[in-house]
Design a protein around this motif. Structure first.
Motif, short mmCIF file in Angstrom:
data_model
loop_
_atom_site.label_atom_id
_atom_site.label_comp_id
_atom_site.label_asym_id
_atom_site.label_seq_id
_atom_site.Cartn_x
_atom_site.Cartn_y
_atom_site.Cartn_z
N SER A 44 20.49 46.66 67.47
CA SER A 44 20.23 45.83 66.43
C SER A 44 19.91 44.54 67.46
O SER A 44 20.27 44.22 68.25
CB SER A 44 21.12 45.85 65.49
N THR A 45 19.23 43.74 66.41
CA THR A 45 18.94 42.18 66.92
C THR A 45 20.31 41.61 67.02
O THR A 45 20.44 40.95 68.02
CB THR A 45 17.95 41.49 66.04
N TYR A 57 17.66 33.83 66.71
CA TYR A 57 16.07 33.31 66.71
C TYR A 57 15.24 33.51 68.20
O TYR A 57 14.26 33.98 68.16
CB TYR A 57 15.86 31.81 66.63
N THR A 58 16.21 33.42 69.10
CA THR A 58 15.67 33.69 70.42
C THR A 58 15.35 35.28 70.69
O THR A 58 14.24 35.58 71.15
CB THR A 58 16.54 33.16 71.77
N VAL A 59 16.28 36.01 70.17
CA VAL A 59 15.94 37.63 70.55
C VAL A 59 14.65 37.89 69.56
O VAL A 59 13.72 38.48 70.07
CB VAL A 59 17.20 38.25 69.58
N LYS A 60 14.40 37.43 68.37
CA LYS A 60 13.23 37.42 67.51
C LYS A 60 12.03 37.02 68.15
O LYS A 60 11.00 37.47 68.12
CB LYS A 60 13.55 36.88 66.34
N ALA A 61 12.25 35.84 68.85
CA ALA A 61 10.83 35.43 69.68
C ALA A 61 10.82 36.42 70.64
O ALA A 61 9.53 36.84 70.91
CB ALA A 61 11.27 33.92 70.17
N HIS A 62 11.72 36.87 71.46
CA HIS A 62 11.27 37.78 72.60
C HIS A 62 10.66 38.95 72.03
O HIS A 62 9.84 39.65 72.57
CB HIS A 62 12.77 38.17 73.14
N ILE A 63 11.28 39.50 70.69
CA ILE A 63 10.83 40.90 70.26
C ILE A 63 9.18 40.44 69.73
O ILE A 63 8.31 41.30 70.10
CB ILE A 63 11.69 41.27 68.88
N TYR A 64 8.94 39.31 69.19
CA TYR A 64 7.69 39.12 68.54
C TYR A 64 6.69 39.09 69.83
O TYR A 64 5.74 39.69 69.57
CB TYR A 64 7.71 37.63 67.96
N ASN A 65 7.29 38.38 70.83
CA ASN A 65 6.14 38.43 72.08
C ASN A 65 6.01 39.69 72.50
O ASN A 65 4.88 39.89 73.22
CB ASN A 65 6.68 37.40 72.97
#
Length: 94
Positions: A44-45, A57-65
């Motif tokens: 999970s995130t 937020y950083t994890v979600k940004a990496h996932i988005y990218n």
């Protein structure tokens, strides 16, 4: 929850190798590779943020990218893409 030492045990193996080849093909950064591997393992995130000691937020940004670079929209699509990428390369090399 695993400790960082226990996490390092999971940095090797065949699935890691598949993820690395996939990451090479899509020019993922070092941190994106770490997130990719953990996503592909089904974590999970929240778990990823704890292991990598970063914010959600950083994890979600990496996932988005990662999704943007690989042109997928879900974790399941990403996992299937990794599996199919590996199979395609295996057959091409034969």
């Amino acid at each position: 929850m695993r400790t960082l030492e226990e996490y390092s045990v999971y940095r090797s193996g065949k699935w890691r190798e598949k993820c690395e080849r996939f990451a090479d093909a899509y020019a993922l950064t070092t941190r994106q590779r770490e997130v990719l591997y953990l996503l592909a393992k089904g974590y999970s995130t929240n778990y990823i943020k704890e292991v990598l000691v970063v914010s959600e937020y950083t994890v979600k940004a990496h996932i988005y990218n990662i999704y943007k670079k690989t042109d997928v929209h879900t974790r399941q699509e990403l996992i299937e893409m990794i599996e199919n990428y590996h199979l395609q390369n295996k057959h091409e090399g034969e």
